[in-house]
Design a protein around this motif. Sequence first.
Motif, mmCIF file in Angstrom:
data_model
loop_
_atom_site.group_PDB
_atom_site.id
_atom_site.type_symbol
_atom_site.label_atom_id
_atom_site.label_comp_id
_atom_site.label_asym_id
_atom_site.label_seq_id
_atom_site.Cartn_x
_atom_site.Cartn_y
_atom_site.Cartn_z
ATOM 1 N N SER A 100 55.972 51.293 72.796
ATOM 2 C CA SER A 100 57.398 51.532 72.600
ATOM 3 C C SER A 100 57.607 52.661 71.604
ATOM 4 N N GLY A 101 58.852 53.113 71.466
ATOM 5 C CA GLY A 101 59.139 54.288 70.642
ATOM 6 C C GLY A 101 58.778 54.128 69.188
ATOM 7 N N SER A 102 58.726 52.878 68.683
ATOM 8 C CA SER A 102 58.391 52.675 67.268
ATOM 9 C C SER A 102 56.915 52.909 66.989
ATOM 10 N N VAL A 103 56.125 52.939 68.053
ATOM 11 C CA VAL A 103 54.681 53.164 67.901
ATOM 12 C C VAL A 103 54.424 54.666 68.046
ATOM 13 N N SER A 104 54.147 55.311 66.957
ATOM 14 C CA SER A 104 53.919 56.758 67.045
ATOM 15 C C SER A 104 53.006 57.180 65.911
ATOM 16 N N GLY A 105 52.575 58.425 65.984
ATOM 17 C CA GLY A 105 51.771 58.990 64.905
ATOM 18 C C GLY A 105 50.513 58.186 64.648
ATOM 19 N N PHE B 134 52.635 48.798 77.696
ATOM 20 C CA PHE B 134 53.941 48.237 78.031
ATOM 21 C C PHE B 134 54.998 48.712 77.046
ATOM 22 N N ASN B 135 56.192 48.850 77.527
ATOM 23 C CA ASN B 135 57.419 48.951 76.735
ATOM 24 C C ASN B 135 58.426 48.048 77.440
ATOM 25 N N GLU B 136 59.413 48.605 78.129
ATOM 26 C CA GLU B 136 60.263 47.731 78.941
ATOM 27 C C GLU B 136 59.516 47.219 80.173
ATOM 28 N N LYS B 137 58.564 48.016 80.642
ATOM 29 C CA LYS B 137 57.744 47.643 81.786
ATOM 30 C C LYS B 137 56.266 47.755 81.411
ATOM 31 N N ALA B 138 55.447 47.083 82.177
ATOM 32 C CA ALA B 138 54.001 47.148 81.959
ATOM 33 C C ALA B 138 53.347 47.867 83.120
ATOM 34 N N GLN B 139 52.352 48.668 82.806
ATOM 35 C CA GLN B 139 51.623 49.366 83.851
ATOM 36 C C GLN B 139 50.194 49.627 83.386
ATOM 37 N N PRO B 140 49.244 49.648 84.313
ATOM 38 C CA PRO B 140 47.853 49.905 83.916
ATOM 39 C C PRO B 140 47.712 51.333 83.388
ATOM 40 N N VAL B 141 46.837 51.506 82.409
ATOM 41 C CA VAL B 141 46.658 52.846 81.837
ATOM 42 C C VAL B 141 45.816 53.726 82.743
ATOM 43 N N SER B 142 45.039 53.102 83.642
ATOM 44 C CA SER B 142 44.145 53.864 84.516
ATOM 45 C C SER B 142 44.477 53.570 85.962
ATOM 46 N N CYS B 143 43.603 53.993 86.857
ATOM 47 C CA CYS B 143 43.793 53.742 88.281
ATOM 48 C C CYS B 143 43.371 52.335 88.676
ATOM 49 N N THR C 272 61.579 50.828 74.536
ATOM 50 C CA THR C 272 61.715 49.680 73.636
ATOM 51 C C THR C 272 60.632 48.648 73.936
ATOM 52 N N THR C 273 60.374 47.786 72.961
ATOM 53 C CA THR C 273 59.317 46.789 73.093
ATOM 54 C C THR C 273 59.742 45.678 74.041
ATOM 55 N N GLY C 274 58.867 45.354 74.990
ATOM 56 C CA GLY C 274 59.126 44.244 75.911
ATOM 57 C C GLY C 274 57.891 43.388 76.058
ATOM 58 N N TYR C 275 57.704 42.434 75.117
ATOM 59 C CA TYR C 275 56.518 41.579 75.157
ATOM 60 C C TYR C 275 56.429 40.826 76.488
ATOM 61 N N LYS C 276 57.572 40.422 77.009
ATOM 62 C CA LYS C 276 57.576 39.628 78.236
ATOM 63 C C LYS C 276 56.916 40.397 79.375
ATOM 64 N N ALA C 277 57.258 41.656 79.513
ATOM 65 C CA ALA C 277 56.657 42.465 80.574
ATOM 66 C C ALA C 277 55.144 42.564 80.406
ATOM 67 N N GLY C 278 54.705 42.755 79.155
ATOM 68 C CA GLY C 278 53.275 42.886 78.906
ATOM 69 C C GLY C 278 52.516 41.610 79.200
#
Length: 1071
Positions: A217-222, A250-259, A286-292
């Motif tokens: 999510s956007g709060s995770v940076s740097g 994940f943020n609002e949605k979850a998706q695999p980082v690779s193929c 934004t953070t979405g724990y549920k999606a993750g």
Amino acid sequence: MQHWARRLEQEVDGVMRIFGGVQQLREIYKDNRNLFEVQENEPQKLVEKVAGDIESLLDRKVQALKRLADAAENFQKAHRWQDNIKVGTPAPCPALRDDPESEDVERGSKASTLRLDFIEDPNFKNKVNYSYTAVQIPTDIYKGSTVILNELNWTEALENVFMENRRQDPTLLWQVFGSATGVTRYYPGRYQPLHLLGRYIQGASSPKDMVIIVDVSGSVSGLTLKLMKTSVCEMLDTLSDDDYVNVASFNEKAQPVSCFTHLVQANVRNKKVFKEAVQGMVAKGTTGYKAGFEYAFDQLQNSNITRANCNKMIMMFTDGGEDRVQDVFEKYNWPNRTVRVFTFSVGQHNYDVTPLQWMACANKGYYFEIPSIGAIRINTQEYLDVLGRPMVLAGKEAKQVQWTNVYEDALEGMGLAPFPQGWTLPVFNLTQDGPGEKKNQLILGVMGIDVALNDIKRLTPNYTLGANGYVFAIDLNGYVLLHPNLKPQTTNFREPVTLDFLDAELEDENKEEIRRSMIDGNKGHKQIRTLVKSLDERYIDEVTRNYTWVPIRSTNYSLGLVLPPYSTFYLQANLSDQILQVKYFEFLLPSSFESEGHVFIAPREYCKDLNASDNNTEFLKNFIELMEKVTPDSKQCNNFLLHNLILDTGITQQLVERVWRDQDLNTYSLLAVFAATDGGITRVFPNKAAEDWTENPEPFNASFYRRSLDNHGYVFKPPHQDALLRPLELENDTVGILVSTAVELSLGRRTLRPAVVGVKLDLEAWAEKFKVLASNRTHQDQPQQQCGPNSHCEMDCEVNNEDLLCVLIDDGGFLVLSNQNHQWDQVGRFFSEVDANLMLALYNNSFYTRKESYDYQAACAPQPPGNLGAAPRGVFVPTVADFLNLAWWTSAAAWSLFQQLLYGLIYHSWFQADPAEAEGSPETRESSCVMKQTQYYFGSVNASYNAIIDCGNCSRLFHAQRLTNTNLLFVVAEKPLCSQCEAGRLLQKETHSDGPEQCELVQRPRYRRGPHICFDYNATEDTSDCGRGASFPPSLGVLVSLQLLLLLGLPPRPQPRPRPSLTEGPELARP
């Protein structure tokens, strides 16, 4: 053209009959029939005996391992914890100095200095000390902490057990105790650290199905995002080939980082895909724990894929949040809680961590904090404590010996040592917690013993299987433990050597079936037709092989034996006549070479005291000197090898006497004649020809020898030329073409091939002879007859060489002879580099078939370094805009960065390369890579064939015909008349590759089996210890105080359960 082809066939056959001496050598063997016996290789009996011998060897190692594990549990149980223990008391710890050249060690702090003697040991190929154990502590653990000092105290008693084990079995290699506190004690002592993480993890837990979800999510940076990426990579390194994993962001949605869309095996290649993909994560939304969590549970519930089916867990990395997602856990995981949840709070922040703690505690997991880079390795490995609980509670049932992967061990000054195979056994804490006699559920660590693969290889038959027979072994993953093609070119401490059986050989359906049967622990036998690569990896041969396999009982391995039909029988010399021994031995003396030809002897281990040498002349000298002191029947010598060597010396000398000595080689333009034998003799005649002999003196490692055994007829081998090297230098008639053939011997109903004979053709002279044989002249002295459009004779390869291209190409597509003088220096090159248009036509018309495969053990030059800047590795680098922003300086990120820098001043190893990386400059050190190999071999066309190469406005006619009883293709073609005939060039040269598409491979995973016992649940498990942590806002006063403490060098609060780290640091000798 057919007439020319017959003339070529007859010429080659005539020369080989006169000079090769195949028939004469058969007669010599029969004349000396009383000097040898014919023995039989019975595959089933042979493989069962070897499997039994390996089982006995490993059982001795296992007994030593169990003695160590039992002793460790008893020593720890008897140990009395000391809260006030200090460095140097009560058991002072000698610590090795940083200078590797020094052999002084400091006892305790500065109390005294102890001089240690290190002796060179051939088993370890390094200097070791048998009087002391060595202690290794990760650099990110404070060695003066109470936990560590108590650990050093009670593990000191293991030293006597280590020594007693070695007394009972002097062949033992490393004996190691890897503690859950991070301490590693091993015997014997040495300076260099051992790299044990992979072996520790395989022994400390059952297989795992793991889903890693990362908050982006956007709060995770740097810095926080950088810490997360590094943490995920470290987490992946805790997984072995028995585990399965997937990684999603994940943020609002979850998706695999690779193929990868589902759990995949955590092997080296898949983990590499994950690590590269993780670096591309970008923070937004934004953070979405549920999606993750819903994504993770769906992954773990997918039963239509191969997976570990044991421990199931979700690892969540986040910077914090308020949602507990209780509804998700109620839906997917409660009330059984079969999935453990581990939460990681990453970075310095002021979020309430209570929800993260609750998630872990409510799902039998653990909560961790990773505030800085110094905490990553400890906290990403500590989850193993939780997974170890069911094992400890299961007691003796869980005391299962784990057979780990093969690991490389680089030893100073000697390159690669024999690959050690790890055997591990968990060590449990037998103490009781509190007055209620509550059983302890913590794993103390893992006990391990390494076994060199050479010790196992010594139990396999060496030279009775012939040049193309071999023994191999595989594990439940299908990875080879033993195989002649297991030979990685680089050293990698962090990863095991994982070469699949189907990658060690050329894959086909029959081998897939054999592999599956072996993994299932079955016995079997199967004769197959299969493809094999030549030793020089330039050729492909279609051969017949007999595969026989049995399981190695009490292990996870299966043993296989591969035999060509012609290796069913072998010769065993019986030289009881000592006078004859002396007579034949004299033909090994250099004084006989001028009249009998030069002799190369295979550099085998004939006797224990024989000094090895890479120079064959020196090796022969050492051999002769030793034979003047001992007899071939000496107990210190291998009588089978010696008798066969001396017998073959006499037999090949008789070939010189009967055939070679009275022949004029120049008459047929020969540079040399030669014979090589299973017994290890290569005789080259005349003696002067040995100066240009470049073949391997070990016949079993010579490509011409092995190919001749697998092919009928005459095998041509042109000199090897690389396209990038300059052409051949044709000077003094030194460039030759080898022509060889196997000698097949029939004795009764038993057939075998004990030798290979051949000639070496003078390239220039035979190129001229080739033109005459492919012409209208009947012999070389007849005048040339000019033919053209208005004449009544046919064009030929000699007179019309300006119009016709005539070539001989071997079965690998390499140029052997040409009627074009300017192509003589290109002999040995892949023909596509000589005439791309014609080679492509031959391939398209099925004269050649292509085989592509991958070499996963190659070494490549390092890639040019990118613009990495000057920041310490793993540390977030702020931008100029950050420095100019006042808000940034008051944020947690600035203070966290400040902490990294100060932490690094004290624990400077984070700012340095790993020990393995420090060996040699990164700019010059080779690294492991994948190379794509392409070989060509004869296709389905056997008869004469005519075709036209259509080039648009102009065309090109060619004729091609295989030469009988050879590996040659005779091609006559019109020379290209116009540039339109330019075509794509076929590639044969090995090229760098990323390997097959990994995302496609995981859709059809290879068959494997996991360990048969799983410890992932115990009803009595106490899950109340599930992690602690506190969060506070970034107070200026508190943060500055912390940094001052670090600057003063005060030790940080020790972590409760640190783990063996990938970066291992100062070594200690025993307390």
